[in-house]
Design a protein around this motif. Structure first.
Motif, PDB file in Angstrom:
ATOM      1  N   VAL A 198       0.587  -1.315   0.121  1.00 14.18           N
ATOM      2  CA  VAL A 198       0.021   0.009  -0.136  1.00 14.18           C
ATOM      3  C   VAL A 198       0.872   0.948   0.619  1.00 14.18           C
ATOM      4  N   LEU A 199       1.889   1.415   0.480  1.00 13.08           N
ATOM      5  CA  LEU A 199       3.170   2.535   0.526  1.00 13.08           C
ATOM      6  C   LEU A 199       3.317   2.856  -0.269  1.00 13.08           C
ATOM      7  N   ALA A 200       3.675   1.410  -1.051  1.00 18.31           N
ATOM      8  CA  ALA A 200       4.140   1.921  -2.796  1.00 18.31           C
ATOM      9  C   ALA A 200       3.623   2.077  -3.235  1.00 18.31           C
ATOM     10  N   PHE A 201       2.084   2.221  -3.433  1.00 16.65           N
ATOM     11  CA  PHE A 201       1.776   2.334  -4.386  1.00 16.65           C
ATOM     12  C   PHE A 201       1.370   3.288  -3.890  1.00 16.65           C
ATOM     13  N   LEU A 202       1.283   4.121  -3.006  1.00 18.56           N
ATOM     14  CA  LEU A 202       1.108   6.166  -3.263  1.00 18.56           C
ATOM     15  C   LEU A 202       1.905   6.491  -2.978  1.00 18.56           C
TER      16      LEU A 202
END
Length: 258
Positions: A198-202
């Motif tokens: 999720v953090l990588a996608f943000l």
């Protein structure tokens, strides 16, 4: 990376800001029982950057995000996004502004269980009856591919993992091309693998789509994905760090000297 501390107030800047707050204060209660969650905060956030807001419990980080996102009214001060002072808007105009200009990603996902992933992503358009502008549908499809949701679009939330549900919530927040996307502890309900995804996608939404993301977190691993880290303590900004190292963030959280 080298660590640079910048003033949270940037007087006379000619750069267009994604968000700006001035003299922001929030008090709950009265008299001896009053709680001062925010104390005259000044903060400028540049567009196209990923900012993590950190601080100990009770520091005011969630209150700051809620006031900046128009989810709570400050006691004093102003919040300006897309050239509009949110504190001057009545409830109806503020609701419309949030709908048209802001995106939200919450820890609890907030997906409608009877809708498919695609329907949840497109929900902001369905609720308002807005027509997609030229290029919007193509951009949404690109967001879906970047988030790896193509083979999950016909699944309902109950058929998705926690990480997949949060990715749907992110896609919904990005679908309307918001001026600022706010994320409140977006990985709080996820395991370490899903959190990293999720953090990588943000991070990619900032790098590839030019979005501005403001994330409240207490996790050092999450803050490591951000361009900037704003550290709060006792309702005020302790430090505003640009591209800090992990050690520098830890030092700021502990209140240590530079």
């Amino acid at each position: 990376m080298t660590s640079t501390s910048t003033p949270s107030l940037l007087p006379g800047t000619s750069r267009t800001l994604a968000a700006s707050v001035r003299g922001l204060s929030k008090t709950y209660g009265d008299g001896d029982t009053a709680v001062h969650a925010l104390r005259s905060v000044d903060l400028d956030l540049a567009p196209g950057r990923f900012t993590a807001v950190m601080g100990p419990s009770g520091s005011g980080k969630s209150t700051l995000m809620h006031c900046m996102a128009g989810l709570d009214r400050p006691t004093e001060g102003s919040v300006t996004i897309a050239g509009v002072d949110l504190t001057t808007l009545d409830d109806d105009r503020l609701t419309h502004f949030r709908r048209d200009h802001l995106g939200f990603v919450f820890q609890a996902f907030n997906l409608l269980p009877m809708l498919t992933a695609r329907q949840n992503i497109l929900l902001p358009f369905e609720l308002t009856g807005r027509r997609m502008e030229d290029g919007t549908a193509e951009r949404i499809e690109q967001v879906i591919d970047v988030l790896g949701l193509r083979d999950r679009l016909d699944h309902r939330p109950g058929e998705l993992s926690g990480g997949q549900q949060q990715r749907v919530a992110i896609a919904r927040a990005l679908a309307a091309d918001a001026d600022v996307v706010f994320a409140d502890e977006p990985t709080g309900n996820l395991d370490s693998t899903a959190s990293a995804e999720v953090l990588a996608f943000l991070r990619r939404s900032v790098a590839e789509f030019g979005h501005t993301v403001v994330m409240v977190t207490h996790e050092m691993d999450a803050a490591a994905y951000a361009d900037d880290v704003v550290v709060l303590a006792d309702g005020g900004i302790r430090e505003h760090l640009v591209a800090p190292s992990r050690a520098r963030v830890a030092q700021a959280l502990e209140g240590g000297a530079r």
